[in-house]
Design a protein around this motif. Structure first.
Motif, short mmCIF file in Angstrom:
data_model
loop_
_atom_site.label_atom_id
_atom_site.label_comp_id
_atom_site.label_asym_id
_atom_site.label_seq_id
_atom_site.Cartn_x
_atom_site.Cartn_y
_atom_site.Cartn_z
N ARG A 114 30.38 44.25 47.32
CA ARG A 114 31.38 44.55 48.18
C ARG A 114 31.77 43.14 48.77
NH1 ARG A 114 34.25 48.90 47.19
NH2 ARG A 114 33.26 50.35 45.75
N ALA A 115 30.77 42.88 49.94
CA ALA A 115 31.26 41.40 50.72
C ALA A 115 31.32 40.53 49.53
CB ALA A 115 29.39 41.56 51.84
N GLY A 116 30.61 40.02 48.40
CA GLY A 116 30.64 38.74 48.04
C GLY A 116 32.62 39.00 47.49
N LEU A 117 32.65 39.81 47.35
CA LEU A 117 34.21 39.84 46.94
C LEU A 117 35.02 39.74 47.91
CD1 LEU A 117 33.15 42.29 43.83
CD2 LEU A 117 34.05 39.83 43.62
N GLU A 118 34.93 39.84 49.02
CA GLU A 118 35.72 40.17 50.04
C GLU A 118 36.83 38.79 49.46
OE1 GLU A 118 33.66 39.49 54.06
OE2 GLU A 118 33.15 37.59 53.27
N GLY A 119 37.06 37.94 49.25
CA GLY A 119 37.97 37.12 49.15
C GLY A 119 39.43 37.12 48.23
N ASN A 120 38.58 38.14 47.44
CA ASN A 120 39.34 38.77 45.76
C ASN A 120 39.95 39.82 46.30
OD1 ASN A 120 37.15 36.22 45.28
ND2 ASN A 120 38.45 36.12 43.81
N LEU A 121 41.40 39.66 46.35
CA LEU A 121 42.31 41.09 45.99
C LEU A 121 42.25 41.63 44.90
CD1 LEU A 121 44.66 40.74 48.80
CD2 LEU A 121 42.94 41.88 48.60
N CYS A 122 42.43 43.19 44.40
CA CYS A 122 42.93 43.48 43.12
C CYS A 122 43.39 44.83 43.92
CB CYS A 122 41.41 44.25 42.58
SG CYS A 122 42.07 45.13 41.26
N ARG A 123 44.38 45.23 42.75
CA ARG A 123 45.28 46.01 43.83
C ARG A 123 45.76 47.30 42.96
NH1 ARG A 123 47.39 47.79 48.78
NH2 ARG A 123 49.94 47.86 48.97
N CYS A 124 44.60 47.55 41.58
CA CYS A 124 44.86 48.00 40.30
C CYS A 124 43.54 49.40 40.65
CB CYS A 124 44.54 47.12 39.03
SG CYS A 124 46.16 46.88 38.59
N THR A 125 42.71 48.41 41.24
CA THR A 125 40.88 49.36 40.07
C THR A 125 40.22 50.02 41.34
OG1 THR A 125 39.32 47.00 40.47
CG2 THR A 125 40.58 47.43 38.21
N GLY A 126 40.99 49.80 42.74
CA GLY A 126 39.57 50.23 43.41
C GLY A 126 38.85 49.50 43.58
N TYR A 127 38.97 48.19 43.49
CA TYR A 127 37.38 47.44 43.35
C TYR A 127 36.16 48.23 42.58
CZ TYR A 127 39.93 44.89 46.64
OH TYR A 127 41.23 44.15 46.84
N GLN A 128 36.09 49.46 42.24
CA GLN A 128 34.80 50.49 41.84
C GLN A 128 34.67 49.87 41.36
OE1 GLN A 128 34.79 54.67 43.48
NE2 GLN A 128 33.57 54.75 41.64
N ASN A 129 35.07 49.77 39.84
CA ASN A 129 34.60 49.26 38.32
C ASN A 129 34.60 47.92 38.43
OD1 ASN A 129 34.20 51.93 37.44
ND2 ASN A 129 36.56 51.69 36.12
N ILE A 130 34.93 46.58 39.33
CA ILE A 130 34.63 45.98 39.33
C ILE A 130 33.16 45.63 40.15
CG2 ILE A 130 35.34 43.31 40.78
CD1 ILE A 130 38.13 43.95 40.72
N VAL A 131 32.42 46.28 40.81
CA VAL A 131 31.67 45.90 41.47
C VAL A 131 30.89 46.81 40.79
CG1 VAL A 131 30.38 47.38 43.39
CG2 VAL A 131 32.42 46.33 43.94
N LYS A 132 31.20 47.64 40.00
CA LYS A 132 29.78 48.27 38.29
C LYS A 132 29.82 46.85 37.50
CE LYS A 132 29.57 52.06 35.32
NZ LYS A 132 30.92 53.47 34.98
N SER A 133 31.07 46.41 37.69
CA SER A 133 30.76 45.29 36.53
C SER A 133 29.54 44.39 36.50
CB SER A 133 32.11 45.00 35.75
OG SER A 133 33.22 45.51 35.40
N VAL A 134 30.02 43.75 38.39
CA VAL A 134 28.57 42.36 38.87
C VAL A 134 27.62 43.30 38.87
CG1 VAL A 134 28.82 41.27 40.57
CG2 VAL A 134 31.26 42.07 39.86
N LEU A 135 27.69 44.69 39.01
CA LEU A 135 26.08 45.16 38.62
C LEU A 135 25.80 45.95 37.48
CD1 LEU A 135 26.31 48.21 41.78
CD2 LEU A 135 25.14 45.48 42.31
N ALA A 136 26.10 45.41 36.50
CA ALA A 136 25.91 45.77 35.27
C ALA A 136 25.44 44.73 34.55
CB ALA A 136 27.23 45.92 34.46
N ALA A 137 26.16 43.21 35.23
CA ALA A 137 26.11 42.60 34.54
C ALA A 137 25.11 41.48 35.59
CB ALA A 137 27.76 40.85 35.11
N ALA A 138 24.81 42.06 36.06
CA ALA A 138 22.59 41.46 37.09
C ALA A 138 21.66 42.32 36.35
CB ALA A 138 23.35 41.55 38.43
N GLU A 139 22.18 42.79 36.00
CA GLU A 139 21.30 43.91 35.46
C GLU A 139 21.03 43.24 33.53
OE1 GLU A 139 19.52 48.19 35.28
OE2 GLU A 139 19.85 47.30 36.11
#
Lengths: 157, 294, 781
Positions: free
Chosen positions: A128-153
């Motif tokens: 979440r902190a790493g994405l602080e410079g990117n705005l999204c108005r659709c997703t509430g960021y939740q699934n973006i965070v989930k995506s990044v964590l899944a990619a890391a895995e």
């Protein structure tokens, strides 16, 4: 005003041009080179839709002149997949519904590439902190965070 | 948004940049561009030429000598945040860098570009003032001033968007005194939720010997045109044993140092910022002495 | 038996082009010989235009043309308002595409430059010299109605745009005999929608054929075509509107704006393609805003907490002109749903629409319903405080009991289905409400302030029956259409009139068809957004795409199935009555071996050499679906916040959304809609708000000043659901696009006020910035 000759590599291909000094890098990429995957969402460097990789680190290409990128190695969203295979982060965004309208997605993905390079095993809060410079108005960021964590895995760090 | 036209010149050395500044009187220096380009795009600044100093390698990098950390003006916030040397010598500088803007701003934005802008809402002026940093400036030389001069932080930040930098001068480096093992430093800020700029920032450097504070350097910014040293807080701390009570009592005195032109806006009034200066000063002190955690 | 595709959270079919940068949004379009437009906008909120001098701009490098209001006057008709609520004395004041005499908000268009490049167009904008005589501004809708306030339009005395009154029961009697009355004044602050894609239009005119093509970042290309006809006079069949990829709308891309009409005008004048794309600053000034009410609201109840009446007086700002759907929002989409999930016999809404010298107000996610839910749920909490009851207990005492097929409410509408207690119970159990209250009490002992907000909501969406639309003054139908076309190889295109832009209907519509006809999702493509290739439809807004458009897809699929049955009967030499259908196969009852797949049927229907007597070749069907009622999704949301009294900071600690939108076609997409909606509502509660000064200058003019929710400000949103089908549509589905926003603003607001209760704070204006919270606590006025 004198035009300035520039040369840069974008997604592995060299592009040479003579440009107005005031031309923004994002306009050079979109209008001159024709790679429109990189978006413009604001005027003030706030939204992150225009994030590209420049010499290995992310920049907001709306806050960089094309002449400043002379000699640089640029990667845009179009250059991320290799040999037709999606990058694991692209794949993760698809798998985890990490996008809706898609407009912020290129910037989100490019930011995430660097985020995972710097921190291959981030916590949810670090993403979440790493994405602080990117705005999204659709997703509430939740699934973006989930995506990044899944990619890391998936990338295994 | 679209900038008006300007000419572009690329300088390959500080000397050349200084020479170009003389040659193109209305020109502005372009480093990372994160302060300047937004102004150009909004057409709030319309220089006829930019002198790109971004490629000058002598302006980049971090060196640590015995007592001093020297940060080249073109060093990015990210480089500062990630520098092991800075983390070892002066952790608060690395932490402050990490708190600036967002990852992309940190990747491109430079410490020199930031400080010459002297934006009251920036973090560096406050942090560097508390640290008593010195600003190394190179000019063309001549009758009125030497080719190279060094200015203390308290003299460098002169006012709202105003520094001590004179015509045709270039800021080349910032020297930060290395912290001793008995010195504790912290920076605390209340960030604006949209811009991340400091609504209020407080930076503290305290020296502790035998559980007592023997020296304190405290600066607050965000609500004033340029950072103010909180001398009331400083003198209240010196000689004290540091604990939650003494820190609170001292931090509350910061209002005494904030006389005059306090700034406020629709997001945060001057009154509120004044009150928060005490809160952030206390937060910084509490963190510094290990009584609070991030 | 494989698992059913309807209800499966499959990956979205639209994503591959979006994650690779291959999608085409309007601003990505580049046509041969294209010129670029930039619009000169008024820097004044209210001014008379004395003169416009374009000479310097005209001679600037690259400039092709400069047009002013004098050029468009009489050529472009005024931008129309499409929703004129009846019996409300609506003043449909003229809204010229380019102002000629008077500008009425900062951002009003005064001229347009067309140049060879966007940079040159922007340079020339600065060279246009407009001589203004400034006039006084008025930004507050209540103030705008007072005598002596600056007047925006000659035909609208006291700036009154309309006056709408609706009531059910005898509200005045309920209040005069009430045991308890609670009152509140609520400011629904003005919001800036902030779709991340700025609006954009590319217009190209072929003079030889009189054809106009307009690419527009629109949520409703068919309405856009209709309005383009009204404004330009080009007949509808000669206009093609294409909404390519659209980067979010949230209602703000529903209206038809002056800007795209100006692009059309320029192309028609110049005979070359013209592109206009707004900057973010323009977006803040010239794209519609949302909300902006001043509300006086009151609730009557018994001492036992039974609500007997609800009454409001609302001043709803319209901004400078009536945008496309403006009058319907604070009325139909607001007042009619006042009672929410509660059995309230007496309800009255008294709503003034008011012109102010600000950016026009129109649909913004939830549009009217977040405001309605807010005032009701705020009043219920105030009632609980007044009676010394737990706010959940007051809700329980008033909830409408479960109903499956219609429930009439005082305002004269009929909810479709609801089981409000079910979502309330589920939510309270999941968060362990009792334990939260105990934790709250413990924390208060050490001066830590935790707050809990619980909202029961139901809303009105899935717009809507066309008959009702007409009755309430909406100038368009609200049915939807779908055409399903099978190709010889058995793959399928679905052509729809809705125009999704992030909601994922390329996936969910394919799931509906796959479920109905057994065709693999990968063999289906959903085509939308182009008026030349898709059937008429009314667009994507009001949570209607699936609830109306999705049903049209299902109905068209059932027509295909009927034809398939008849054709299969012929091919299998059986009676049609003996043919059964299951999982993409038609077979003779009792002999599953004797079967034809849907692909077999598609091939034969297309080759058509062995068709039954009189059957048309081809396998294609269209359905038009006009819903008999709206849909009424509902749910319970719970927010937990921590408030730091020292600096006023609010931390959103957790958020749970329990929603019921009937059967879910794709639960992953449903959850995504809820996440985004909740966060947008959180934005209103905590951070967002357009701030104007007294001169009508927008102080929050950029993303530097207007705070949007960002990832690091938010916790994960938990989502749960119950399934109560809508009885009136064949899929049982209800809308889900707006519920999050409708419920979350008040849920978070009530949580913050709950946290502040021991400190004596009972009211705050949104957004709940740190300073406001701090001031309330420290009573520094």
């Amino acid at each position: 005003m004198a035009k300035i000759p520039i040369s840069m590599t974008i997604n592995g291909k060299v592009h040479q041009a003579e440009v107005d000094p005031r031309l923004l890098l994002v306009h050079f990429i979109r209008e001159d080179v024709g790679l429109t995957g990189t978006k413009i969402g604001c005027d003030t460097s706030q939204c992150g839709a225009c994030v590209v990789m420049m010499n290995g680190s992310t920049v907001k290409s709306c806050t960089c002149l094309a002449v400043q990128a002379d000699g640089a190695d640029i990667m845009t969203i179009e250059g991320l997949a290799t040999d037709g295979n999606l990058h694991p982060i692209q794949e993760a965004f698809w798998d985890n519904h990490g996008l809706q309208c898609g407009y912020c997605t290129a910037g989100m993905i490019m930011t995430s590439v660097e985020l995972l390079q710097r921190n291959p095993h981030p916590t949810s809060d670090q993403v979440r902190a790493g994405l602080e410079g990117n705005l999204c108005r659709c997703t509430g960021y939740q699934n973006i965070v989930k995506s990044v964590l899944a990619a890391a895995e998936k990338m295994g760090g | 948004m679209y900038a008006a036209e300007f000419d572009y010149h690329k300088a390959s050395s500080v000397a050349e940049a200084i020479q170009m500044l003389g040659q193109y009187p209305d020109a502005k220096l372009l480093a990372g561009g994160h302060s300047l380009l937004p102004m150009l795009k909004m057409r709030l600044a319309n220089p006829t030429a930019l002198i790109d100093i971004g490629g000058i390698s002598e302006l980049k990098g971090i060196t640590v000598n015995d007592g001093t950390v020297t940060i080249g003006a073109l060093t990015t916030h990210q480089e500062i945040a990630a520098s092991q040397d800075i983390q070892n010598a002066c952790m608060v500088v690395a932490e402050a860098a990490e708190g600036i803007g967002d990852p992309q701003v940190r990747n491109r934005g430079t410490i020199g570009g930031n400080v010459v802008h002297s934006d009251p809402a920036s973090d560096w002026p406050t942090v560097l003032t508390a640290l008593n940093a010195r600003f190394v400036i190179q000019g063309p030389g001549g009758i009125t001033h030497r080719a190279t001069r060094t200015v203390n932080a308290s003299d460098f930040f002169k006012g709202l968007f105003e520094t001590d930098l004179k015509e045709n001068e270039v800021l080349t480096a910032i020297e930060v005194p290395r912290l001793n093992s008995n010195q504790l430093a912290e920076y605390a800020k209340m960030a604006h939720p949209a811009s991340f700029y400091a609504v209020v920032g407080a930076s503290v450097v305290i020296t502790v010997e035998n559980d007592r504070c023997t020296a304190a350097s405290i600066a607050v910014g965000g609500m004033v045109p340029n950072p103010i040293r909180a001398s009331s807080v400083e003198s209240a701390l010196v000689g004290q044993q540091l604990n939650a009570e003494s820190v609170r009592a001292a931090a509350d005195l910061v209002a005494n140092d904030l006389s005059g032109s306090l700034m406020g806006d629709f997001y945060a009034s001057a009154d509120y910022r004044k009150a928060m200066a005490a809160v952030e000063t206390r937060h910084a002190l509490m963190h510094a002495i290990g009584l609070a955690h991030h | 038996m494989t698992s059913r595709i309807f209800g499966s959270g499959i990956r979205r079919r639209e994503d591959p082009r979006l994650i690779t940068g291959q999608a085409t949004y309007t601003d990505d379009i580049k046509l041969q010989h294209m010129a670029y437009a930039a619009i000169k906008r008024s820097p004044h909120a209210h001014a008379r235009i004395r003169s416009v001098d374009t000479s310097a701009a005209l001679s600037a490098p690259g400039v092709v043309a400069v047009y002013t209001g004098a050029d468009t006057d009489g050529v472009l008709n005024p931008i129309p308002c499409a929703w004129v609520v009846p019996d409300s004395d609506v003043k449909t004041v003229p809204h010229p595409a380019i102002a000629k005499d008077v500008v009425r908000y900062v951002g009003d268009a005064v001229a347009v430059v067309v140049a060879e490049s966007r940079y040159q167009a922007e340079d020339a904008i600065d060279l246009i010299n407009v001589d203004y005589e400034t006039l006084p501004a008025v930004v507050n809708p209540e103030a705008a109605m007072q005598d002596g306030a600056p007047q925006l339009h000659e035909d609208a005395p006291n700036n009154q745009a309309f006056h709408w009154v609706a009531s059910g029961g005898d509200t005045d009697a309920a209040f005069s005999s009430a045991e308890v009355v609670v009152r509140e004044t609520i400011i629904q602050q003005k919001l800036i929608p902030n779709a991340i894609e700025p609006r954009s239009a590319v217009a190209t005119w072929l003079s030889a054929t009189g054809e106009l093509t307009l690419w527009s970042s629109s949520q409703n290309p068919h309405i856009c075509r209709f309005v383009t006809f009204l404004v330009t006079g080009v007949p509808e069949h000669k206009i093609r509107v294409i909404a390519p990829e659209v980067g979010g709308g949230f209602g703000s891309k529903t209206p038809i704006y002056a800007d795209e009409m100006i692009a059309c005008f320029c192309s028609m004048r110049l005979g070359r393609p013209v592109k206009w794309t707004e900057t973010r600053s323009e977006n803040y000034q010239a794209t519609i805003h949302g909300r902006d009410h001043v509300e006086y609201v009151e609730l009557a109840a018994t001492r036992e907490g039974k609500i007997t009446g609800l009454r409001t007086k609302v001043y709803a700002a319209m901004g400078a002109y009536l945008s496309t759907a403006a009058t319907g929002i604070p009325t139909i989409l607001h007042g009619l749903i006042y009672a929410g999930t509660y059995d309230i016999p007496n309800v009255k809404a008294d709503i003034y629409g008011v012109f102010t010298t600000t950016t026009p107000v129109d649909l913004y996610r939830g549009a009217g319903r977040p405001e309605a839910t807010f005032l009701l749920e705020r009043l219920v909490n105030l009632l609980a405080d007044e009676l010394g009851l737990d706010p959940v207990e007051v809700r329980r005492r008033n909830l409408i009991p479960k109903f499956e097929d219609g429930h009439d409410v005082a305002m004269g509408i009929t909810y479709d289905s609801g089981d409000y207690e079910l979502t309330l119970d589920m939510a309270l159990e999941h968060v362990n409400y009792q334990q939260l209250r105990e934790e709250q009490a413990r924390l208060r002992e050490s001066n830590q302030y935790m707050g809990i907000g619980v909202t029961c909501y139901c809303e009105i969406c899935g717009l809507g029956p066309s008959q009702v639309a007409h009755a309430v003054g909406f100038g368009a139908g609200l049915w939807e259409s779908a055409t399903i076309r099978f190709h010889p190889t058995g793959t399928v295109n679905i052509f729809v009139g809705t125009s999704p832009h992030g909601q994922g209907e390329e996936t969910t519509f394919a799931q509906i068809l796959s479920d109905e006809l057994g065709v693999a999702v990968d063999d289906i493509e959903v085509i939308h957004g182009d008026t030349d290739t898709t059937p008429q439809g009314w667009g994507t807004y009001g949570s209607r795409t699936t609830a109306v458009g999705g049903v049209a897809v299902a109905l068209a699929a059932r027509k295909i199935r009927d034809k398939g049955k008849a054709l299969a009967a012929h091919l299998l030499e059986a009676a049609e009555a003996d043919i059964e259908y299951e999982d993409g196969k038609f077979f003779v009852r009792g002999s599953p071996d004797q079967s034809k797949t849907i692909q077999d049927i598609a091939l034969m229907a297309n080759l058509a050499y062995d068709m039954p007597e009189g059957m048309e070749p081809g396998l294609e069907a269209s359905a038009f679906y006009d819903p008999p009622n709206f849909t009424y999704p509902f749910g319970t949301h719970v927010a937990v916040v921590m408030v730091d009294p020292e600096n006023g900071h609010i931390e959103l600690r957790s958020y749970l959304a329990v929603d019921d939108c009937g059967p879910q076609i794709n639960p992953v997409i449903v959850a995504g809609q809820v996440h985004g909606g909740v966060v947008q509502g959180a934005g209103q509660a905590l951070w967002e708000g357009a701030v104007y000064d007294d001169n009508g200058q927008l102080l929050t003019g950029s993303m530097m000043d207007y705070a949007l929710p960002r990832a690091h400000m938010l916790p994960d949103i938990e989502t749960l659901s119950t399934v109560t089908p809508s009885p009136h549509n064949p899929l049982g589905v209800k809308g889900i696009g707006e519920t999050g926003t409708i419920a979350s603003t008040i849920t978070i607001y009530n949580a913050v006020l709950d946290a502040l209760k021991p400190l004596g704070v009972t009211h705050l204006d949104m957004p709940l910035t740190s300073e406001k919270v701090w001031r309330a606590i420290h009573q520094r006025g």
